[in-house]
Motif scaffolding. Structure first.
Motif, short mmCIF file in Angstrom:
data_model
loop_
_atom_site.label_atom_id
_atom_site.label_comp_id
_atom_site.label_asym_id
_atom_site.label_seq_id
_atom_site.Cartn_x
_atom_site.Cartn_y
_atom_site.Cartn_z
N GLN A 148 0.83 -1.20 0.00
CA GLN A 148 0.00 0.00 0.00
C GLN A 148 0.87 1.25 0.00
OE1 GLN A 148 -3.77 0.95 2.55
NE2 GLN A 148 -2.03 1.61 3.78
N GLY A 149 1.91 1.25 0.83
CA GLY A 149 2.81 2.40 0.89
C GLY A 149 3.61 2.58 -0.39
N ALA A 150 4.08 1.47 -0.98
CA ALA A 150 4.85 1.56 -2.22
C ALA A 150 4.03 2.19 -3.33
CB ALA A 150 5.34 0.18 -2.63
N PHE A 151 2.74 1.88 -3.37
CA PHE A 151 1.84 2.42 -4.39
C PHE A 151 1.26 3.78 -3.98
CE2 PHE A 151 2.16 -1.74 -6.09
CZ PHE A 151 1.60 -1.77 -7.35
N HIS A 152 1.58 4.24 -2.79
CA HIS A 152 0.98 5.48 -2.26
C HIS A 152 -0.54 5.45 -2.42
CE1 HIS A 152 4.56 8.12 -1.45
NE2 HIS A 152 5.13 7.18 -2.19
N ALA A 153 -1.12 4.30 -2.09
CA ALA A 153 -2.52 4.05 -2.44
C ALA A 153 -3.52 4.92 -1.70
CB ALA A 153 -2.85 2.58 -2.19
N THR A 154 -3.09 5.58 -0.63
CA THR A 154 -4.02 6.45 0.11
C THR A 154 -3.73 7.94 -0.09
OG1 THR A 154 -2.64 6.38 2.12
CG2 THR A 154 -4.33 4.68 1.89
N ASP A 155 -2.75 8.25 -0.93
CA ASP A 155 -2.35 9.65 -1.12
C ASP A 155 -3.02 10.24 -2.35
OD1 ASP A 155 -1.19 12.12 -1.33
OD2 ASP A 155 0.89 11.40 -1.18
N LEU A 156 -4.13 10.92 -2.14
CA LEU A 156 -4.85 11.59 -3.22
C LEU A 156 -4.65 13.09 -3.19
CD1 LEU A 156 -6.66 9.86 -5.20
CD2 LEU A 156 -6.28 8.74 -3.00
N THR A 157 -3.70 13.56 -2.39
CA THR A 157 -3.48 15.01 -2.28
C THR A 157 -2.16 15.46 -2.90
OG1 THR A 157 -2.47 14.75 -0.07
CG2 THR A 157 -4.86 15.15 -0.17
N THR A 158 -1.20 14.55 -3.06
CA THR A 158 0.06 14.88 -3.71
C THR A 158 -0.07 14.67 -5.22
OG1 THR A 158 1.31 14.19 -1.75
CG2 THR A 158 2.53 14.39 -3.82
N PHE A 159 0.04 15.74 -5.98
CA PHE A 159 -0.11 15.65 -7.43
C PHE A 159 1.25 15.56 -8.10
CE2 PHE A 159 -4.31 16.64 -6.33
CZ PHE A 159 -5.14 16.46 -7.42
N ALA B 285 3.30 14.90 -12.15
CA ALA B 285 3.15 14.88 -13.61
C ALA B 285 3.11 13.44 -14.08
CB ALA B 285 4.31 15.62 -14.26
N SER B 286 2.25 13.16 -15.07
CA SER B 286 2.14 11.81 -15.60
C SER B 286 1.67 11.90 -17.05
CB SER B 286 1.14 10.99 -14.78
OG SER B 286 -0.20 11.38 -15.09
N ARG B 287 1.62 10.77 -17.71
CA ARG B 287 1.11 10.74 -19.08
C ARG B 287 -0.36 11.09 -19.15
NH1 ARG B 287 0.92 4.37 -20.67
NH2 ARG B 287 -0.32 5.21 -22.39
N TRP B 288 -1.03 11.10 -17.98
CA TRP B 288 -2.45 11.45 -17.91
C TRP B 288 -2.65 12.87 -17.39
CZ3 TRP B 288 -0.21 7.07 -15.74
CH2 TRP B 288 -0.37 5.91 -16.50
N GLY B 289 -1.55 13.63 -17.34
CA GLY B 289 -1.61 14.99 -16.82
C GLY B 289 -1.22 15.03 -15.35
N GLU B 290 -1.51 16.13 -14.68
CA GLU B 290 -1.24 16.26 -13.25
C GLU B 290 -2.31 15.49 -12.48
OE1 GLU B 290 1.12 18.05 -11.39
OE2 GLU B 290 2.29 18.39 -13.21
N VAL B 291 -1.89 14.43 -11.83
CA VAL B 291 -2.84 13.57 -11.13
C VAL B 291 -2.29 13.22 -9.75
CG1 VAL B 291 -3.68 12.59 -13.31
CG2 VAL B 291 -1.85 11.42 -12.03
N PRO B 292 -3.14 12.75 -8.83
CA PRO B 292 -2.64 12.29 -7.54
C PRO B 292 -1.64 11.14 -7.72
CG PRO B 292 -5.01 12.58 -7.44
CD PRO B 292 -4.62 12.71 -8.89
N ILE B 293 -0.63 11.11 -6.86
CA ILE B 293 0.39 10.07 -6.99
C ILE B 293 -0.21 8.68 -6.88
CG2 ILE B 293 1.00 10.12 -4.53
CD1 ILE B 293 3.93 9.61 -5.43
N ALA B 294 -1.27 8.52 -6.10
CA ALA B 294 -1.92 7.22 -5.98
C ALA B 294 -2.50 6.78 -7.33
CB ALA B 294 -3.03 7.28 -4.93
N VAL B 295 -3.05 7.71 -8.06
CA VAL B 295 -3.63 7.41 -9.37
C VAL B 295 -2.52 7.11 -10.37
CG1 VAL B 295 -5.00 8.34 -11.28
CG2 VAL B 295 -5.66 8.81 -8.90
N ALA B 296 -1.46 7.92 -10.36
CA ALA B 296 -0.35 7.71 -11.30
C ALA B 296 0.27 6.33 -11.12
CB ALA B 296 0.70 8.80 -11.12
N ARG B 297 0.46 5.92 -9.87
CA ARG B 297 1.10 4.63 -9.63
C ARG B 297 0.16 3.47 -9.96
NH1 ARG B 297 5.79 5.20 -5.01
NH2 ARG B 297 6.88 6.87 -6.15
N ALA B 298 -1.10 3.61 -9.65
CA ALA B 298 -2.04 2.55 -10.02
C ALA B 298 -2.09 2.38 -11.53
CB ALA B 298 -3.43 2.88 -9.48
N CYS B 299 -2.16 3.49 -12.26
CA CYS B 299 -2.24 3.42 -13.72
C CYS B 299 -0.94 2.94 -14.35
CB CYS B 299 -2.62 4.79 -14.29
SG CYS B 299 -4.34 5.26 -13.97
#
Length: 316
Positions: free
Chosen positions: A229-240, A242-256
């Motif tokens: 969970q920590g490696a994926f930052h799965a609970t962090d939706l506040t730290t944005f 840069a990603s191929r999907w634009g500026e997104v929460p780190i949890a979203v970037a790592r999941a994708c």
């Protein structure tokens, strides 16, 4: 074939070199008819007919769901094996994980196989890893959000089944390190769609964290649980970021980036539960951070070095 000799009557005047010579000559004579041979020399090593040392086997047993088999030989147990073979050349993996496994199916299948394996190889097992529980709760998530009654029942089932299995595995393998893991969140790709899909993604964060807290407690706290969970930052939706999907929460970037899901801005996630090869590598790293120094059978790490287990060792 292994040959173990006990020699009596060699006086103190006989050198160890003479003993070794006798062993090798005797084994070679047998090997000429048997086709292959290996003997335990006076230093406790095994020597092949080619004169090379043969490393004694030790074992790593992996139990789990599809996470442990999703990408074949690039799945995390194989990466862990490769890492620790550098210090334990004889380490072998038996990955008995089953895709789609729940704690209920594991209790009636893998668990019994694991206990048989551990008893058959008692004194030769270095490590057991487990990932389980994700498929118990997966069916509790749907378009309407999280079914709380379903989720609560699933958690109770996990607590009972996994608690039972851990107790049984520990009794079958006293002193062996048993490391579990927390989970990533496979629903976070829905955040990119916005609207109701984003609300759904956000609604999965708290239940996922609750599951992982329960798993950590069952495995025996953080020192026995790989923090996926920590490696994926799965609970962090506040730290944005840069990603191929634009500026997104780190949890979203790592999941994708690390899961076998398809993420598209403005569209629902192409759903999948499993990690891709990159995700498996990060899961393996999370396990390795928790394992640290991996000692051979009947030895435990003490201040970064392997020491023989004490008789009173409580084990994993």
């Amino acid at each position: 074939m292994w040959w173990i000799g006990t020699f009596v009557g060699f006086g103190r005047s006989r050198s160890m070199r003479a003993v070794k010579w006798f062993l090798l000559v005797a084994a070679a004579a047998v090997g000429a008819s048997a086709g292959s041979w290996a003997v335990a020399d006076a230093l406790g090593r095994s020597t092949s007919s080619a004169g090379r040392s043969v490393v004694r086997a030790s074992y790593y047993l992996a139990l789990g769901d599809s996470v442990a088999v999703a990408t074949g030989r690039s799945s995390y147990p194989y990466l862990i094996l490769a890492r620790y073979r550098r210090t334990q050349p004889g380490l072998r993996l038996d990955d008995i994980a089953v895709a789609g496994a729940t704690t209920t199916s594991m209790l009636s299948g893998q668990y019994a196989a694991a206990r048989r394996f551990l008893k058959a190889h008692r004194g030769r097992v270095s490590l057991v890893t487990i990932d389980i529980g994700g498929d118990d709760v997966a069916g509790c998530f749907g378009p309407a959000g999280v079914d709380q009654a379903c989720y609560s029942q699933a958690q109770a089932t996990i607590k009972h089944n996994l608690g039972t299995m851990l107790a049984g595995v520990r009794s079958a393998a006293p002193g062996v390190r048993i490391i579990g893991m927390t989970y990533y969140n496979p629903f976070l790709g829905y955040w990119l769609a916005g609207g109701a899909f984003r609300s759904f993604a956000l609604s999965t964060v708290s239940p996922g964290a609750a599951l992982n807290n329960e798993l950590t407690a069952l495995y025996g706290a953080a020192k026995k649980t790989a923090d996926v969970q920590g490696a994926f930052h799965a609970t962090d939706l506040t730290t944005f970021v840069a990603s191929r999907w634009g500026e997104v929460p780190i949890a979203v970037a790592r999941a994708c980036s690390w899961l076998a899901i398809q993420c598209h801005p403005g569209a629902a996630e192409g759903f999948g539960l499993d990690p891709n090869a990159a995700g498996e590598a990060h899961i393996a790293s999370a396990f390795e951070r928790t394992i640290g120094v991996l000692c051979g059978p009947r030895r435990s790490p003490v201040r970064g070095r392997c020491r023989p287990n004490s008789r009173r060792s409580a084990g994993a």
